[in-house]
Design a protein around this motif. Sequence first.
Motif, PDB file in Angstrom:
ATOM      1  N   GLU A 281      -0.698  -7.136  40.191  1.00  0.00           N
ATOM      2  CA  GLU A 281      -1.311  -7.985  41.202  1.00  0.00           C
ATOM      3  C   GLU A 281      -2.802  -8.184  40.900  1.00  0.00           C
ATOM      4  O   GLU A 281      -3.370  -9.233  41.145  1.00  0.00           O
ATOM      5  N   LYS A 282      -3.412  -7.162  40.338  1.00  0.00           N
ATOM      6  CA  LYS A 282      -4.838  -7.217  40.041  1.00  0.00           C
ATOM      7  C   LYS A 282      -5.122  -8.218  38.917  1.00  0.00           C
ATOM      8  O   LYS A 282      -6.087  -8.966  38.980  1.00  0.00           O
ATOM      9  N   TYR A 283      -4.257  -8.215  37.921  1.00  0.00           N
ATOM     10  CA  TYR A 283      -4.515  -9.090  36.776  1.00  0.00           C
ATOM     11  C   TYR A 283      -3.869 -10.458  36.917  1.00  0.00           C
ATOM     12  O   TYR A 283      -4.405 -11.451  36.446  1.00  0.00           O
ATOM     13  N   VAL A 284      -2.681 -10.475  37.505  1.00  0.00           N
ATOM     14  CA  VAL A 284      -2.002 -11.763  37.707  1.00  0.00           C
ATOM     15  C   VAL A 284      -1.625 -11.859  39.179  1.00  0.00           C
ATOM     16  O   VAL A 284      -0.507 -11.556  39.556  1.00  0.00           O
ATOM     17  N   PRO A 285      -2.569 -12.250  40.036  1.00  0.00           N
ATOM     18  CA  PRO A 285      -2.252 -12.277  41.460  1.00  0.00           C
ATOM     19  C   PRO A 285      -1.066 -13.203  41.731  1.00  0.00           C
ATOM     20  O   PRO A 285      -0.953 -14.274  41.140  1.00  0.00           O
ATOM     21  N   GLU A 286      -0.196 -12.731  42.604  1.00  0.00           N
ATOM     22  CA  GLU A 286       0.962 -13.520  42.963  1.00  0.00           C
ATOM     23  C   GLU A 286       0.509 -14.605  43.925  1.00  0.00           C
ATOM     24  O   GLU A 286      -0.338 -14.379  44.770  1.00  0.00           O
ATOM     25  N   GLU A 287       1.092 -15.772  43.791  1.00  0.00           N
ATOM     26  CA  GLU A 287       0.720 -16.826  44.727  1.00  0.00           C
ATOM     27  C   GLU A 287       1.405 -16.551  46.055  1.00  0.00           C
ATOM     28  O   GLU A 287       2.622 -16.467  46.139  1.00  0.00           O
TER      29      GLU A 287
ATOM     30  N   ASN B 235       1.142 -17.156  50.509  1.00  0.00           N
ATOM     31  CA  ASN B 235       0.380 -17.702  51.622  1.00  0.00           C
ATOM     32  C   ASN B 235       0.117 -16.580  52.618  1.00  0.00           C
ATOM     33  O   ASN B 235       0.698 -15.504  52.529  1.00  0.00           O
ATOM     34  N   PHE B 236      -0.803 -16.853  53.524  1.00  0.00           N
ATOM     35  CA  PHE B 236      -1.327 -15.741  54.309  1.00  0.00           C
ATOM     36  C   PHE B 236      -0.296 -15.118  55.249  1.00  0.00           C
ATOM     37  O   PHE B 236      -0.468 -14.028  55.734  1.00  0.00           O
ATOM     38  N   LEU B 237       0.787 -15.837  55.471  1.00  0.00           N
ATOM     39  CA  LEU B 237       1.775 -15.302  56.397  1.00  0.00           C
ATOM     40  C   LEU B 237       2.819 -14.429  55.709  1.00  0.00           C
ATOM     41  O   LEU B 237       3.635 -13.808  56.368  1.00  0.00           O
ATOM     42  N   SER B 238       2.763 -14.383  54.379  1.00  0.00           N
ATOM     43  CA  SER B 238       3.888 -13.767  53.682  1.00  0.00           C
ATOM     44  C   SER B 238       4.043 -12.286  54.023  1.00  0.00           C
ATOM     45  O   SER B 238       5.146 -11.746  53.968  1.00  0.00           O
ATOM     46  N   SER B 239       2.931 -11.644  54.405  1.00  0.00           N
ATOM     47  CA  SER B 239       3.067 -10.226  54.728  1.00  0.00           C
ATOM     48  C   SER B 239       3.840 -10.037  56.032  1.00  0.00           C
ATOM     49  O   SER B 239       4.304  -8.950  56.341  1.00  0.00           O
ATOM     50  N   MET B 240       3.968 -11.112  56.797  1.00  0.00           N
ATOM     51  CA  MET B 240       4.675 -10.984  58.072  1.00  0.00           C
ATOM     52  C   MET B 240       6.154 -11.315  57.919  1.00  0.00           C
ATOM     53  O   MET B 240       6.929 -11.118  58.839  1.00  0.00           O
ATOM     54  N   LEU B 241       6.493 -11.892  56.781  1.00  0.00           N
ATOM     55  CA  LEU B 241       7.881 -12.305  56.613  1.00  0.00           C
ATOM     56  C   LEU B 241       8.754 -11.121  56.244  1.00  0.00           C
ATOM     57  O   LEU B 241       8.323 -10.183  55.590  1.00  0.00           O
ATOM     58  N   ALA B 242       9.990 -11.216  56.664  1.00  0.00           N
ATOM     59  CA  ALA B 242      10.946 -10.177  56.297  1.00  0.00           C
ATOM     60  C   ALA B 242      11.266 -10.333  54.816  1.00  0.00           C
ATOM     61  O   ALA B 242      11.174 -11.425  54.264  1.00  0.00           O
ATOM     62  N   PRO B 243      11.614  -9.227  54.145  1.00  0.00           N
ATOM     63  CA  PRO B 243      11.946  -9.340  52.736  1.00  0.00           C
ATOM     64  C   PRO B 243      13.145 -10.280  52.538  1.00  0.00           C
ATOM     65  O   PRO B 243      14.005 -10.382  53.401  1.00  0.00           O
ATOM     66  N   LYS B 244      13.158 -10.963  51.400  1.00  0.00           N
ATOM     67  CA  LYS B 244      14.262 -11.920  51.223  1.00  0.00           C
ATOM     68  C   LYS B 244      15.480 -11.225  50.629  1.00  0.00           C
ATOM     69  O   LYS B 244      15.377 -10.202  49.960  1.00  0.00           O
ATOM     70  N   GLU B 245      16.604 -11.831  50.890  1.00  0.00           N
ATOM     71  CA  GLU B 245      17.846 -11.203  50.486  1.00  0.00           C
ATOM     72  C   GLU B 245      18.015 -11.279  48.982  1.00  0.00           C
ATOM     73  O   GLU B 245      17.630 -12.247  48.348  1.00  0.00           O
TER      74      GLU B 245
END
Lengths: 674, 160
Positions: free
Chosen positions: A70-76, A78-88
Motif C-alpha cells: 500500500e505504501k509503494y503502490v497505493p490502491e485506488e 474511494n473514501f467510503l470503502s472502509s465502510m463497505l462490507a468485504p466483497k464475496e
Amino acid sequence: MAVLAMKKVNICALKKDRKSILETLQRIGIVEIADLEFDQDFFDKIDTMNMRSVFEKNSLIAKEALEILEKYVPEEINFLSSMLAPKEISKKEYYFFLNKVEEIMHVANEIIDLYSSINDKQTKIAQINKQVEMLSDWKNLDVPMNFNGTKKTKAFIGTLPQNLDDLSLRELLSELLPDEDRYDLKVLNKNDDQSFVFVLCHVYAAEKIFETLRTLGFAWPAYSTDEIPGVKIDSILKQLDELKEQARLDEEKIKSFKDQRNAIKFMADYHDMRSQKYEVISKLLHTKNVFMLSGFVPQKYAKKLEHFLLSRFNIAIEFTDPSEEDEVPVVLQNNGFSSPVEGVLESYSLPGKGEIDPTSVMAIFYYFLFGMMLSDAAYGLIIVAVCGFILIKYKNMKAGLKKALKMFLYCGISTTFWGFLFGSFFGDAIEVVSTTFFNKPIVLPALWFTPINEPMRMLAFSFGVGLLHIFTGLFLQLYELVRDKRFRDALYDVVSWYFLIGGLVVYMLSAPMITEMLAMNFILSKFIGNIGLAFAGIGTLLILFTTGRESKNPFKRFLKGLYGLYGVTGYLSDILSYSRLLALGLATGVIAQVFNKMGTMAGNGPVGLILFLIVFLVGHTMNIAINLLGAYVHTNRLQFVEFFGKFYQGGGRKFSPFFANTKYYRVTEDICDD
Amino acid sequence: MTSLGLVLALLGAVLAALMAGIGSAIGVGMAGEAAAGVVTEDPNKFGKVLLLQLLPGTQGIYGLLVAVLTLIQIGVLGGSTNVSLGQGLLYLVACLPMAFVGLWSAIRQARAAVAGISTVAKRPDQMGKAMIFPAMVETYAILALLVSVLSILNIPRINI
C-alpha cells in the motif's frame, strides 16, 4: 420485537469429517459453539494454541506485506470503502488461491524482506551522507586525515573554534610563541565558528606547539580516516549511488508484486479463518474416532441446519431446549422500522434473562425525541438526503453502519416533521432572505406553534412527552410482571406509582397557578383534580406500606416505605429532565437565526449576497454538526436513564456465532433466506 | 446615567459568552489532548474520540445563544435600545446561570469526557456508555440555559 428463541444443538460425527464439517459451519455462520465441560475418562481435548499462533503469525505477515504494498503502490479507493462490507469471493478464486498458499506466502515474505533491506539501505545512506558532510570540511587537505608527521616533523590536523585565516592564525601563534618559528600552517577551510587547520612542525617543537594550540581550543576531528579526504569522498559517493540504485531496484521489485495484492489479502483472511477454526477445535470433545460439538443456534434456523448438515455428512445431530442454568446468547429481531436502533440498545446492554426486547417501543420514542431536539425542517431534509444517498449508492455496507445510517434517516424524517410543526427552516432563513434580498417578508408559518415565541407552552409539551415516555417504561415493567404472574409486585411497584404520579399530575392540571404558568389553554375542574389527589393518596399509602415488604421487622419496613416514597423526587427530576427537549430545540433555532442575522449584516448588494452565502454555508454546517451530536447524545440519555431506568436491567450476552470473520473477502454461505 | 441599564444588560450578555466560552475552550482542549493521545496508539479511533472531545463544547454554544438572545432583546443588533436600569439589572442576573454553570460544567464535563476517552481507548465497544457520563454533566448546563433563556424572553414583559 423479540429476542430470538434459541435451541441447543449437539452434533456427534467422525473425526475424519471434522475439517469439512467445521468449515461448513464456519461458512454458514449460525452456530455459536460452546466450550464443553468434559469427563477425562472418556474424552480428550486438543490444545491448538501452537497451531493458532502459527496461523496468526502468517496472517500478520500477509497484513504487513499488504501495508508495505500500500505504501509503494497505493490502491485506488474511494473514501467510503472502509465502510463497505468485504466483497464475496467466488468459488473459483477461492480454490485458485487455496492451491497456491505457499507460493503467495513466499511472495509476502519476500515483500517484507525487500522492505527491511530498503530500510537498511536507507539507514546506511543516511550514515554515508553524514560522513560526506563531515569529510567535505576537510576536502582541501591533500594528505590522509590520520597523517601525523614524518620522521622529523609532526602534523596536527584539527579544528580551532575561531574564524581564522592563515595570516591571523600565524599572528596568534607568534604572539603566544615569539621564539618559535619551526612550523608551517595552513587554514584549509573555515566557517563562522570554526577553522579547519593543518599545522606542520619540527618534532622538537611539537610539544610546545601542541600545548599552545590546545590553549587556543584545538580539537581533533570527530571523524578520521586513513585516506585523503577528497579521494574518500569520491569513493563513498560512488557507494552511495550504488546503494540508492539497489534500493530503487528493491522498490521496483516490491511494486512488481502489485498484482498479487488480492492473493495476499486472501492469505490474511485464510489464516485468520484457520486460526478461528482451531480455536473452535480446542472447544470440542474427542475420542479416538469421534468428536462432539455443542452450541446454540436460533430456533428458526434449527431445521435448516439439520437438513443442510445431514444431506452432506454422516452425523448425529440433536436439538434440545436450553436449561435454566444455560447462559443463552441473545439475538434481536425487529422489523425494518425499529431494527436501526438495535445498535443503541446494544451499546447500553442486551436484554437479560426473561426480559423483553424494548427495541420497537424505544424506536418510536427515539425518532420522536431526536426530531424534537433538532427540529429544523431543512436540517432534517439534509440528513435524509445524505443518509438516503449513501444507503442507495452503497448497498454493500457493513451491517452496523447500515443500521446507524438508517437510524439517522428516520431521525431526519422526524426532524423534518417537527421542523415544519415549529416553523423552522434553516432557522428563520426564509423570512430573512425574502426581507433582505427581495424586500418582501415571507414567513414560513409554523404548522403548530413557534417555541421561541411560546417557550412555556413548549416546556409544558416537553414535560408531557416525558410523562408519556416514563409511563411507557413503567408499562413495560408492568407487562413483564404480569407475564410472570407476579401480580402483587405489579400492584405494589408499578400501579402504585401510576396512581401517585398520575394523580398528582391531574391535580396540578386543576390548579390555576400551574396551568397559568405553563400557558395551558385548558384547566381541569376542581372535582377531577380532587379525584387525582385521592389516587395520589392511595398510591402514597401503597408505596409507604409495601416497599419494605421483604423485611420482617415492622419498624424497618416502615422506614423502607418512607425511603421508597422518597423516590418521588426521582420521578420529579426525571420529568424535569425532559426540559432539554425545549432547550436543545431552542439552541438549534436560535443559533440558526444568529447566523442568518450575521449573514445579512452587509445588506442587499453583491457584497452582502456573497457574505450571506459564506456565513450561511459555514454557519449552518457547524450548527447541524453540533446539534446533531447534541440531539444524538441527549436522546440516548433520555432512553438510557429516564426510560430504561423504569424497567430495563440488561446484561444479556450477544450471540457470537462461529463464522468466517474476515477482513477482505466474505467467505460465507447463506442457508437462511431472510 | 440613562444608558446604565443597557450597559448592565450588555455586561450580562458578554459574561454569558465569556465564561461559558472559556469553560468550553478549556474543556475541549483537555479532551483534545487525551483524544490525541489515543489516536497516536490507534488512528482508527479518531471518529469516536472526536465525538467525546466535542461534548464539552456545547456550553460555549449555549453561552453564545444566551448572549445573542440578550443582544436581540436589548436592541443592540438593531431596533431601539431602550432598557431601563431595572431591566438592565434583570438581564444581567438572568445571564448569570449560563455564565457560571457554563464555565464549571464544561470543565467538569471535560474530565468525564477524558475518562470516557480512556474507556474507549481500552474498550471501543463501550462507546455508548462512555458518552453518557459526560452527557450527565451537561444536563446542568442545559438547565442553566433554560433558566437564562426563559428569563431573558420574559423580561420585556416586566415593567420595572
